[in-house]
Design a protein around this motif. Structure first.
Motif, short mmCIF file in Angstrom:
data_model
loop_
_atom_site.label_atom_id
_atom_site.label_comp_id
_atom_site.label_asym_id
_atom_site.label_seq_id
_atom_site.Cartn_x
_atom_site.Cartn_y
_atom_site.Cartn_z
N LYS A 126 22.80 17.49 -20.56
CA LYS A 126 21.63 16.65 -20.78
C LYS A 126 21.59 15.58 -19.69
O LYS A 126 22.59 14.95 -19.38
N HIS A 127 20.44 15.39 -19.09
CA HIS A 127 20.17 14.43 -18.02
C HIS A 127 20.73 14.84 -16.66
O HIS A 127 20.56 14.11 -15.69
N ARG A 128 21.37 16.03 -16.57
CA ARG A 128 21.84 16.48 -15.26
C ARG A 128 20.63 16.79 -14.37
O ARG A 128 19.81 17.63 -14.70
N PRO A 129 20.51 16.14 -13.21
CA PRO A 129 19.41 16.47 -12.31
C PRO A 129 19.43 17.94 -11.90
O PRO A 129 20.50 18.50 -11.62
N VAL A 164 25.80 9.19 -18.42
CA VAL A 164 25.91 10.59 -18.03
C VAL A 164 27.37 10.96 -17.88
O VAL A 164 28.22 10.10 -17.63
N SER A 165 27.65 12.25 -17.97
CA SER A 165 29.02 12.76 -17.85
C SER A 165 28.93 14.28 -17.71
O SER A 165 28.04 14.90 -18.27
N PRO A 166 29.86 14.91 -16.97
CA PRO A 166 31.08 14.40 -16.32
C PRO A 166 30.85 13.88 -14.91
O PRO A 166 31.81 13.57 -14.21
N GLU A 186 15.43 10.63 -24.53
CA GLU A 186 16.06 11.40 -25.60
C GLU A 186 15.47 12.80 -25.67
O GLU A 186 16.15 13.77 -25.98
N GLY A 187 14.17 12.89 -25.40
CA GLY A 187 13.47 14.17 -25.45
C GLY A 187 13.28 14.77 -24.07
O GLY A 187 13.96 14.41 -23.11
N THR A 188 12.32 15.68 -23.97
CA THR A 188 12.00 16.39 -22.74
C THR A 188 10.57 16.08 -22.34
O THR A 188 9.66 16.17 -23.17
N ILE A 189 10.35 15.72 -21.08
CA ILE A 189 8.99 15.47 -20.62
C ILE A 189 8.18 16.76 -20.68
O ILE A 189 8.58 17.79 -20.12
N MET A 196 29.15 24.58 -18.81
CA MET A 196 28.12 23.56 -19.00
C MET A 196 27.79 22.83 -17.71
O MET A 196 26.81 22.09 -17.64
N LEU A 197 28.60 23.00 -16.66
CA LEU A 197 28.31 22.27 -15.43
C LEU A 197 26.91 22.60 -14.94
O LEU A 197 26.50 23.76 -14.89
N TYR A 198 26.17 21.56 -14.56
CA TYR A 198 24.79 21.61 -14.08
C TYR A 198 23.78 21.89 -15.20
O TYR A 198 22.59 22.03 -14.93
N GLN A 199 24.23 21.95 -16.44
CA GLN A 199 23.31 22.18 -17.56
C GLN A 199 23.35 21.04 -18.57
O GLN A 199 22.67 21.10 -19.60
#
Length: 473
Positions: free
Chosen positions: A6-9, A289-291, A444-447, A1-4
């Motif tokens: 939610k909210h990960r730039p 955000v996490s991790p 919460e959603g996607t632009i 999941m790293l770099y994927q």
């Protein structure tokens, strides 16, 4: 999941995990841009400060390399800078071609300045056995050394943050430092501490000259609350900084957004580039955000723009060439009270060129998600201001996060608008980067949509282009 997550730039540097803040040790050396940064290898809060390390060949794609400089008996490793000691002025290298020298604050019983050197392009560092090179027993806040070579006086110059002012030091060798002067006690703002300084020598556009710029990061008392960056223009003579601005003049903010702080420049580059921490101390420790926690802004090329004797900082954002899929739309005239909508992605670069507006026009753009959340930028020429509204999405983690973020247009008509949209941020550049606003968002959603709207009179748009930017990971 790293770099994927939610909210990960997907366009901005973040570590795989754990906390980061200020960019440190920015230097270009043998084909690589080095980004060191404040890093906690053990958690997602501000503690256990080390220097983390990443490298890039284009200021856009980054490879994380892990911890570079770790704490020792003198204290943890706070912010600082790095230089290419190309002529071995320090005498720390066996070769006359030198290497990299890092200059940083150690936070222990007091804040002191230490150095380390690297012979392998920044991968490993040897701490100088005579540390600290600038001891301190009297000043509480005595940190963030930014060092550069001053050609006219043939010395290394350090600018150091000292609570409510800056101090300048000079050295022939990066080891032996002499106090030169102080600056800033008579200037606002002193609600918060002065931090992360920089001293730049920038070209003035369309002029055959350069001007000196002194950068000050301050926490708090930013234009929209919390931490922010402002700057002075003037002259540095090798000993003292002489500002153009008087103490009663309005502060010049480098970025009017809530989330651009501790920005500093790369050493050893032909043009001048910088990068900032994309967060605000008001809520940095509780961002949802996490991790990982926190990101860097995109890198920006700097210059000065002069009009009517006033010097303003211009920032040209850096993205990778050939990294986009561009879609252009024909020009449009948006009638008063109307809007036009365009489908976009949530990792995108949007460019607008306006054919004409008037001194009383009010217009803007809205970024809308598939769940109906709206993040709006409104430009009001009559009020000489722009406002970014981020009252939607996830905002309940801090009372300081929801905001109507305002910036000045310095009595200039807006003719171009660029926006860089990422999973959890929007960076705005007006008039080719003459005015910037960097803000994090947590939808919460996607632009999925861009709306261009006119409020009180028609707006004529010459060109609209949006480019889908591919992930840097």
């Amino acid at each position: 999941m790293l770099y994927q997550e939610k909210h990960r730039p997907q366009l901005h540097f973040t570590p795989k995990e754990n906390w980061i803040n200020d960019p440190n040790g920015l230097v270009y050396y043998e084909g690589e841009y080095h980004l060191f940064y404040q890093y906690n290898p053990h958690g997602s809060d501000h503690a256990n400060m080390n220097w983390g390390h990443a490298t890039s060949t284009d200021l856009y794609h980054w490879e994380e390399l892990g911890v570079a400089i770790a704490p020792d008996e003198l204290g943890t490793i706070f912010s600082g800078s790095a230089v290419a000691d190309k002529h071995n002025t320090s005498g720390l290298f066996e070769s006359d071609t030198g290497g990299l020298v890092a200059i940083y604050t150690q936070d222990g019983k007091s804040q002191q300045q230490s150095i380390a050197y690297s012979t392998d392009k920044g991968r490993t560092w040897t701490k100088y056995e005579g540390n600290p090179v600038i001891p301190n027993t009297k000043i509480k806040d005595f940190r963030d050394p930014k060092v550069s070579w001053h050609e006219d006086s043939k010395q290394w110059v350090m600018v150091l943050a000292c609570g409510d002012h800056m101090q300048f030091y000079g050295s022939p060798n990066l080891i032996d430092w002499t106090y030169l002067s102080s600056f800033g006690k008579e200037y606002p703002s002193h609600i918060g501490v002065w931090e992360c300084p920089d001293l730049l020598y920038l070209p003035v556009e369309n002029r055959s000259k350069k001007e000196w710029v002194l950068i000050v990061s301050i926490n708090a008392d930013g234009p929209n609350g919390g931490s922010a960056v402002y700057y002075f223009t003037g002259n540095f003579d090798g000993k003292e900084f002489h500002p153009n601005e008087k103490p009663e003049d309005a502060l010049k903010w480098a970025d009017a957004g809530k989330d651009f702080y501790a920005a500093v420049t790369w050493d050893n580059t032909e043009d001048t580039y910088w990068i900032g921490w994309m967060n605000n101390w008001q809520y940095a420790g509780v961002s949802p955000v996490s991790p990982w926690r926190s990101a860097m802004s995109l890198a920006r090329k700097l210059s000065l723009y002069e009009k009517d004797g006033d010097l303003l900082l211009r920032q040209e954002v850096i993205t990778a060439e050939g990294n986009e899929e561009a879609i252009s739309f024909p020009g449009a005239t948006i009638a008063s009270g109307e809007k036009e909508s365009y489908a976009i992605s949530d990792t995108a670069e949007i460019d607008l060129q306006l054919a004409k507006t008037t001194g009383s026009s009010e217009w803007g753009v809205t970024f809308t998600t598939d769940q109906g959340e709206a993040f709006r930028l409104e430009i009001d020429q009559q009020s000489n201001a722009y406002t970014f509204y981020r009252n939607q999405g996830i905002t309940d983690f801090s009372e300081d996060f929801p905001a109507e973020v305002k910036g000045s247009l310095h009595k200039k008509e807006v003719k171009t608008l660029k926006a860089i949209v990422d999973k959890s941020s929007i960076e705005i550049f007006l008039n080719d980067g003459l005015f910037t606003a960097t803000n994090t968002i947590y939808p919460e959603g996607t632009i999925t949509q861009l709306e261009l709207f006119a409020v009180n009179e028609a707006v004529q748009v010459e060109n609209i282009t949006w480019s889908k930017l591919h992930s840097i990971w």
